[in-house]
Design an enzyme around this catalytic site. Sequence first.
Site, PDB file in Angstrom:
ATOM      1  N   HIS A 167       0.829  -1.219   0.000  1.00 37.05           N
ATOM      2  CA  HIS A 167       0.000   0.000   0.000  1.00 37.05           C
ATOM      3  C   HIS A 167       0.857   1.261   0.000  1.00 37.05           C
ATOM      4  O   HIS A 167       0.484   2.288   0.576  1.00 37.05           O
ATOM      5  CB  HIS A 167      -0.963   0.010   1.188  1.00 37.05           C
ATOM      6  CG  HIS A 167      -1.956  -1.107   1.177  1.00 37.05           C
ATOM      7  ND1 HIS A 167      -3.142  -1.044   0.475  1.00 37.05           N
ATOM      8  CD2 HIS A 167      -1.937  -2.332   1.760  1.00 37.05           C
ATOM      9  CE1 HIS A 167      -3.811  -2.178   0.637  1.00 37.05           C
ATOM     10  NE2 HIS A 167      -3.099  -2.980   1.411  1.00 37.05           N
ATOM     11  N   ASN A 225     -10.328  -3.083   2.103  1.00 36.95           N
ATOM     12  CA  ASN A 225      -9.987  -3.028   0.684  1.00 36.95           C
ATOM     13  C   ASN A 225     -11.246  -2.797  -0.136  1.00 36.95           C
ATOM     14  O   ASN A 225     -12.360  -2.825   0.389  1.00 36.95           O
ATOM     15  CB  ASN A 225      -9.330  -4.342   0.236  1.00 36.95           C
ATOM     16  CG  ASN A 225      -7.941  -4.543   0.820  1.00 36.95           C
ATOM     17  OD1 ASN A 225      -7.205  -3.589   1.025  1.00 36.95           O
ATOM     18  ND2 ASN A 225      -7.585  -5.779   1.098  1.00 36.95           N
ATOM     19  N   TYR A 272       0.349  -4.693  11.782  1.00 37.54           N
ATOM     20  CA  TYR A 272       0.072  -3.293  11.465  1.00 37.54           C
ATOM     21  C   TYR A 272       0.622  -2.339  12.517  1.00 37.54           C
ATOM     22  O   TYR A 272       0.844  -1.167  12.235  1.00 37.54           O
ATOM     23  CB  TYR A 272      -1.434  -3.076  11.271  1.00 37.54           C
ATOM     24  CG  TYR A 272      -1.895  -3.452   9.880  1.00 37.54           C
ATOM     25  CD1 TYR A 272      -2.437  -2.518   9.028  1.00 37.54           C
ATOM     26  CD2 TYR A 272      -1.765  -4.761   9.413  1.00 37.54           C
ATOM     27  CE1 TYR A 272      -2.854  -2.849   7.749  1.00 37.54           C
ATOM     28  CE2 TYR A 272      -2.169  -5.113   8.135  1.00 37.54           C
ATOM     29  CZ  TYR A 272      -2.710  -4.153   7.316  1.00 37.54           C
ATOM     30  OH  TYR A 272      -3.111  -4.496   6.047  1.00 37.54           O
TER      31      TYR A 272
END
Length: 747
Positions: A126, A198, A413
């Site tokens: 990303h 997404n 993350y």
Amino acid sequence: MDASKPVKKIKDAVEKAVTPGDRIPGSPGSGTPSLAEPTTPIEPLPPKSEQDAPETVTPTGAETGAPKVSKSQQGAYLTTSQGARLRDTDHSLKAGTRGPTLLQDHHFREKISHFDHERIPERVVHARGAGAHGTFTAYGTASEITKAGFLAKGKETQVFVRFSTVLGSRGSADTVRDTRGFATKFYTDEGTFDLIGNNIPVFFIQDAIKFPDIIHAGKWHPDREIPQAQSAHDTFWDFVSLHTEAQHHTIWNMSDRGIPRSYRHMEGFGVHTFRLINEAGETVLAKFHWKPKLGVHSLDWEEAQLAGGVDPDFHRRDLYDSIEAGAFPEWELGLQVFPDTEDETFAGIDLLDPTKIVPEELAPVQPVGKLVLNGVPTNFHAEVEQVAFVLGHLPPGIDVTNDPLLQGRLFSYLDTQLTRLGGPNHSQIPINRPHAPVNDMLRDGFHQHAVHGGVAPYRPNSLDGGNPSTTDTGFLDIPVRVAESTKVRENPVSFDDHFSQVRLFWRSMSPVEKEHIIRAYTFELAKCYEQAIKERQVQCLANIDPVLCEQVATGLGLPVPKPTVPFDDAEVEASPVLSQVGGEWPADGRLIGIVVDPAAGLDGVEEVRTAIFAAGMVPLVIAPHGGVVDGVTVQRTFATARSIEFDAILLAGAPAPAPDALPARDAKAGTPSSPAVDPRVTLLVEEAWRHAKAIGAWGAGVTVLEQTGIAGTPGVVAADAGATALTELQALLAKHRVWQRFPATVA
């Protein structure tokens, strides 16, 4: 501005363009530059009207009341980073005019050293993205199933949203075939909530331990670092053809969903199943959905490839220009809700399997709030690059499930920010600061912005009076019973079905969408070098659908294999909501190119422009040269315009070749064309026609339709007046594209 007419600002902004010197959306700054270099010191210019910035809260969440521009540069004079004013920044300090630069030049050292360290590591995935500020307003319809305060009726919450591609580097193109990230940071008063999803509701893998594998396979080959930002290569297809749980996500990527028209025309999904709890302690399972106001629409594949070269910033530009123009992107947040049963399944579908969807026909999406993006970043690096999304940022009322992909993302993350953003204090960067009081007992570390008081950052303590205290109203890790078991590295048996939902998706597509999927598979596999990889993937297609397999195999010159996984057609029911074709949607913010002929005058053009504004769309006048024609400012010339920029084309004339219509100067001018029409206009029209766009003409413009051979074909309008042509064009735009122009050969 009247909230019921969000496109009024479009009209106001673009109508300014009829006066020479004024701007349409896309202006670079808030001021008007002078021809000569300015020499009079002035204070920094204010931000542009569409720009927003992070709130001026402290690192610990306290409101300061300071204006947002207080974080920007200050004063009229150039200074060092320490505030010392400078006399000169154009010359280094040297021993004479021709001598060596001196080590004592502290200004040079500071300036070049900071420049040398301006870049931070890009995201592993990303990396290519764009972001915007906005507001989320809750409907209150979720209050019975979750106690999350930001979902209470009428509650407004500031948000920051980042869209992205997955595979490409930060400098790659926007319009590649890829999954798009849709990450939303809700600055709730109960703590930040990061909903990280997404534009595709499933993922390639079921377990996060495979995440490095799919990304290593999808990214460039490690020896040459090519190809960039695409899946049409051997390593990607090698992996997905062997690791067949990836086949469901792959067919979504091969569909038109892999090349969205814009972020504004893109759906979003939370992918995973979450657990919600209400004030009474009752729980349900839920999936998050973002539904765009303008519908889900895509580019044509050739159009996407052209855009990658003509305007690699295509999606980023569309997002920011639409906000600047006042056509604010909107989505509804919705929930699919399921009973929280012990087996965590619904209608035979395992809710913990991230490679599966629950068709909306079985569990309708219930709207719970509206998202409006209305602020462009003031500084891209400070906001879009430094924003950090972490799945563990959860407010009271929302909890995770044991989805093995979600469980791994909870660690990854957070972990990925430590290097990229320089340590554990990334939550203190302005764009990441919570809008709730922070008292976390976390101390020190690189880039610590807070100045913590007290002497006892531990619990229990008496030296700080017991502060901070815990509370029964805080975040609750919902006490879910975990069945007795043994430690294993296995998936449940319910994860073993890798093909039935791929089949469901294929069966849910319209004929034209199926044609596009066949084209995508054929194109991508034809780019692979190894024959065995092509054959292996074609075998996977045989396990999905015989027509899909046969068509792709034929395009690759391969035999058609028989399925190795038995299936019963009667067991698969289509989900019509998965198709993008068949509905009608608002055309807000659509770009209409108007080709004019200055030699013949602009009869009817102003009337058409006014009508386009009134319909909430944006007219862009295309002429042989720039400047002003009959009082109307030209936005594009034949040299700069390309069909990919416009959603529809209107021809107000048949302009003859302009003086610069020379193949030696502009390759587009080498397009075969009638001698009477500029060849670049011919190319513009032919490309738009190939990409199934609506095309209209009136007056002399009708001759262009005739000379290009497209007159009378579906979606091509010839009218006596511009207003009539526009009315018919609007009806065509509501369906996005004129797909019936090219009849499908598969059912």
